[in-house]
Design an enzyme around this catalytic site. Structure first.
Site, PDB file in Angstrom:
ATOM      1  N   LEU A   1       0.857  -1.193   0.000  1.00  0.00           N
ATOM      2  CA  LEU A   1       0.000   0.000   0.000  1.00  0.00           C
ATOM      3  C   LEU A   1       0.890   1.239   0.000  1.00  0.00           C
ATOM      4  O   LEU A   1       1.066   1.886   1.023  1.00  0.00           O
ATOM      5  CB  LEU A   1      -0.855  -0.001   1.266  1.00  0.00           C
ATOM      6  CG  LEU A   1      -2.160  -0.781   1.187  1.00  0.00           C
ATOM      7  CD1 LEU A   1      -2.580  -1.222   2.561  1.00  0.00           C
ATOM      8  CD2 LEU A   1      -3.248   0.081   0.573  1.00  0.00           C
TER       9      LEU A   1
ATOM     10  N   GLU B   1       1.211   4.051  -2.664  1.00  0.00           N
ATOM     11  CA  GLU B   1       0.915   4.690  -3.954  1.00  0.00           C
ATOM     12  C   GLU B   1       2.037   5.614  -4.416  1.00  0.00           C
ATOM     13  O   GLU B   1       2.382   5.640  -5.601  1.00  0.00           O
ATOM     14  CB  GLU B   1      -0.403   5.480  -3.883  1.00  0.00           C
ATOM     15  CG  GLU B   1      -1.653   4.625  -3.934  1.00  0.00           C
ATOM     16  CD  GLU B   1      -2.006   3.982  -2.591  1.00  0.00           C
ATOM     17  OE1 GLU B   1      -1.261   4.189  -1.605  1.00  0.00           O
ATOM     18  OE2 GLU B   1      -3.021   3.264  -2.529  1.00  0.00           O
TER      19      GLU B   1
ATOM     20  N   ALA C   1      -9.883   6.793  -8.217  1.00  0.00           N
ATOM     21  CA  ALA C   1      -9.103   7.994  -8.565  1.00  0.00           C
ATOM     22  C   ALA C   1      -8.599   8.712  -7.315  1.00  0.00           C
ATOM     23  O   ALA C   1      -7.511   9.298  -7.319  1.00  0.00           O
ATOM     24  CB  ALA C   1      -9.948   8.937  -9.400  1.00  0.00           C
TER      25      ALA C   1
ATOM     26  N   PHE D   1      -7.245   7.678  -4.735  1.00  0.00           N
ATOM     27  CA  PHE D   1      -5.970   7.159  -4.221  1.00  0.00           C
ATOM     28  C   PHE D   1      -4.769   7.763  -4.962  1.00  0.00           C
ATOM     29  O   PHE D   1      -3.643   7.725  -4.482  1.00  0.00           O
ATOM     30  CB  PHE D   1      -5.913   5.625  -4.314  1.00  0.00           C
ATOM     31  CG  PHE D   1      -7.108   4.935  -3.687  1.00  0.00           C
ATOM     32  CD1 PHE D   1      -7.888   5.579  -2.732  1.00  0.00           C
ATOM     33  CD2 PHE D   1      -7.455   3.648  -4.055  1.00  0.00           C
ATOM     34  CE1 PHE D   1      -8.995   4.955  -2.164  1.00  0.00           C
ATOM     35  CE2 PHE D   1      -8.555   3.012  -3.490  1.00  0.00           C
ATOM     36  CZ  PHE D   1      -9.330   3.666  -2.549  1.00  0.00           C
TER      37      PHE D   1
ATOM     38  N   HIS E   1     -14.254   7.904  -2.443  1.00  0.00           N
ATOM     39  CA  HIS E   1     -14.188   6.807  -3.418  1.00  0.00           C
ATOM     40  C   HIS E   1     -14.920   7.158  -4.702  1.00  0.00           C
ATOM     41  O   HIS E   1     -15.441   6.285  -5.379  1.00  0.00           O
ATOM     42  CB  HIS E   1     -14.808   5.529  -2.833  1.00  0.00           C
ATOM     43  CG  HIS E   1     -13.900   4.785  -1.894  1.00  0.00           C
ATOM     44  ND1 HIS E   1     -13.385   5.343  -0.765  1.00  0.00           N
ATOM     45  CD2 HIS E   1     -13.414   3.520  -1.930  1.00  0.00           C
ATOM     46  CE1 HIS E   1     -12.629   4.450  -0.133  1.00  0.00           C
ATOM     47  NE2 HIS E   1     -12.619   3.340  -0.821  1.00  0.00           N
TER      48      HIS E   1
END
Lengths: 346, 318
Positions: free
Chosen positions: A58, A60, A84, A86, A129
């Site tokens: 995890l 990014e 998107a 994230f 989200h």
């Protein structure tokens, strides 16, 4: 020609490119898991192995820089984000590194990297989200930003993106995944840049992005029965933004509504409006109207979510107002809803 | 080891001389780029880079003069870039903070702390995938280990068993902020050693020691397919950015600096050459050849033209 879904079109594009070019690899959180990014990465790990199709920590930010490093060393990474939102965790790498690496290598290094991002509208997805935000990336020189609507474009533009020697951010709307359409089996490319006229008309131009194309088409079908002939231009690429077809269409119809699948404020619709005013000044019959998300974080409860998102009805009412028409009776119409299709939890 | 020590000395001399000349000429205002000087750090840059092969790749930070020159030896390109001239590889688009010379194995440097670290990890992944045997080394300050992306990158590199060297050049400060204001733990290397990687840490300014430790580390990496974390201490002689000293600012003391200066890496190596029987004249010859080389580069850079204005738009996209 056979008809397949947008999701399968994406999957086919990736598989065919991985087959053709051994430097292509795909990675990201959940890419090889049992859900396979809503099915879009089905079969890849079985076919190409864990070295070319893998899960990640995890991380990014780091995994975006990782893609950049692999790209400047001759690979063609495809990094996938299931939402998107994230992507904001990777903003430093995107804005400070990925976008400008070619420039600051004196043109010596190229960055053939694709970042697939899903716009997450669904079933109560809430404010973390469901963002679109593509105009943020289009603001930064050195990134290409595309958002195909049709299954045909999904496959052709993803292949173009993978073969492109520049970083391409590829936005896929969750609801588009179920849309089916004609898609050739063989690999083909759809160029990054030009827009596409998806419906010819003479009375008013709708410039639309991503899912709003589907809503615009629905609006056009309903209004056609009342004698209003709507032209729809699917923008498809917002960076580099080629406005010729849009300008041509607006000069023909004299009216323009920009229906953007994002917030209006400081967004892509502002860029599009500025370009249209610049190039159509004095030759339009009415001011440009913009349609987009309510300027709030996205709420979860159904009725609030429905009020947040614009749809075909929003577009119909905007057209009627612009053309001075009486409101159409919409009571018997069926509109897009995934009420019964999308039950969550994801 | 005489030959080796001469080579190491030459490289350190090149870095030191280049920076002394930057100090000398900077007030002329021809080099319009903020200078983050490497003085004090030369042994790490030269020791590590000398242990790498020509084909290996390195990434750096805004404080990259030493590693750029240690890796590429390309003093002409270096000064052309400092003066922002057309003859530089980057034609003045990068400046002092963003040097890049992929053909020389210098893959780029970032002005945002820690940002090059994941890129190095990805570059290393590509090398592993291509089975080309190249190592990637990424240099950063100890401040970079306060950034999340350092830990993300270390984790990924250890997980994926990548041939990457993390080199922490620890001067104790992030800009002017000391460790005591930044770190909620005693020992960085203790924490890093919990990861599946090799950790080597040494407080030395001896370039030969650093060279040997790096070589040992690379051997460990090749035997075990695990990344390597190197931790070396140094003292930043000059201000964070700029060509001057800043001991009057109050955040560190001149006494501390003078203590480090006693074991200045360039001086130390020079003494080592003398002790090994090379006479002073011979060393002076080496030094004057390097000085001449640096001066030529500066003259060339000053005389070179600027690029066309429309170069501004070149290289954003392919």
């Amino acid at each position: 020609m056979r008809s397949i879904t947008y999701c399968d079109a994406l999957n086919e594009a990736i598989a065919q490119e991985m087959e053709r070019d051994s430097s292509v690899f795909i990675y990201g959180l959940g890419v090889p898991d049992h859900k396979r990014i809503f099915g879009s990465t089905n079969g890849l790990v079985e076919r190409f192995g864990k070295e070319r199709c893998f899960d990640t920590p995890l991380s990014e930010d780091a995994m975006t820089g990782f893609g950049l490093g692999a790209a400047i060393n001759g690979k063609r990474p495809i990094h996938v984000h299931i939402r998107a939102d994230f992507l904001l965790l990777a903003m430093n790498q995107l804005a400070n590194m990925v976008s400008s690496y070619r420039y600051f290598s004196g043109g010596k290094l190229k960055v053939p990297m694709v970042i697939r991002v899903i716009i997450g509208r669904g079933w109560g997805q809430g404010h973390q989200h469901s963002k679109s935000m593509y105009s943020i990336f289009a603001h930064i020189p050195g990134l290409k930003v595309v958002l195909p609507t049709t299954p045909y474009d999904a496959k052709g533009m993803l292949i173009s993106a993978i073969r492109d020697d520049n970083p391409v951010i590829f936005f896929e709307h969750r609801w588009l995944y179920w849309q089916a359409g004609e898609v050739p089996e063989k690999p083909y490319t759809v160029p990054i840049g030009p827009a596409n006229i998806t419906r010819k008309g003479k009375d008013i131009t709708i410039v639309s992005t991503s899912w709003m194309n589907v809503e615009a088409l629905k609006a056009a079908e309903i209004l056609a029965r009342n004698g209003v002939d709507v032209e729809i231009v699917d923008v498809r690429t917002i960076a580099p933004f080629e406005d010729d077809l849009i300008v041509e269409s607006v000069l023909k119809t004299g009216h323009c509504i920009i229906a953007d699948n994002d917030w209006v404020e400081c967004g892509f619709s502002a860029e599009a409006a500025a370009r249209i005013y610049d190039k159509c000044f004095g030759r339009m019959k009415s001011p440009i109207e913009r349609v987009g998300f309510a300027f709030t974080p996205c709420p979860t409860a159904r009725h609030l979510e429905n009020a947040f998102y614009p749809n075909a009805i929003t577009i119909i009412r905007a057209i009627e107002e612009k053309l001075g028409l009486e409101p159409t009776d919409l009571s018997g119409e069926e509109f897009y809803s995934h009420e019964n299709r999308f039950k969550g939890p994801f | 080891m005489k030959g080796l020590n001469i080579e190491l000395y030459k490289k350190m001399c090149l870095v030191r001389k280049a920076e002394e000349m930057i100090q000398y000429y900077y007030s002329e205002d021809g080099m319009k780029t903020p200078m983050h000087m490497s003085m004090g750090e030369e042994a790490i840059a030269v020791g590590v880079c000398h242990a790498l092969k020509a084909k290996d790749q390195i990434f750096g930070t805004y404080r990259s003069h030493a590693i750029y020159l240690a890796k590429t030896q390309n003093i002409n390109d270096f000064f052309a870039e400092m003066y922002g001239k057309d003859t530089a590889l980057l034609k003045g688009k990068g400046g002092s903070m963003h040097m890049c010379n992929p053909d020389g194995g210098f893959m780029g440097s970032s002005g945002i702390v820690a940002s090059a670290i994941p890129v190095a990890v990805g570059a290393s992944f590509a090398n592993k995938m291509s089975k080309n045997g190249k190592y990637v080394a990424v240099f950063f300050g100890d401040g970079a280990t306060n950034e999340g992306v350092f830990w993300e990158s270390l984790n990924a590199a250890c997980l994926m068993k990548l041939p990457v060297l993390f080199i922490c050049e620890d001067n104790g400060f992030a800009v002017h902020t000391p460790k005591s204001e930044r770190e909620g733990y005693e020992s960085l290397t203790d924490i890093v050693s919990k990861f599946n990687c090799h950790v080597i840490s040494e407080e030395t300014t001896d370039v030969e020691v650093i060279y040997n430790l790096t070589q040992d580390g690379i051997k460990l990496m090749s035997d075990t397919s695990m990344p390597l974390f190197l931790h070396f201490r140094y003292y930043r002689y000059l201000e964070h950015v700029g060509i001057c000293e800043d001991y009057e600012a109050g955040y560190r003391s001149r006494e501390e600096y003078l203590k480090w200066l006693e074991r200045d890496p360039v001086k130390l190596q020079r003494e080592k050459l003398l002790a090994s029987g090379i006479n002073d004249m011979e060393i002076k010859n080496i030094e004057s050849v390097i000085t001449e080389k640096v001066m030529k580069s500066i003259t060339k850079a000053k005389e070179a033209p600027f690029c066309r204005n429309d170069e501004l738009f070149e290289g954003v996209l392919v």
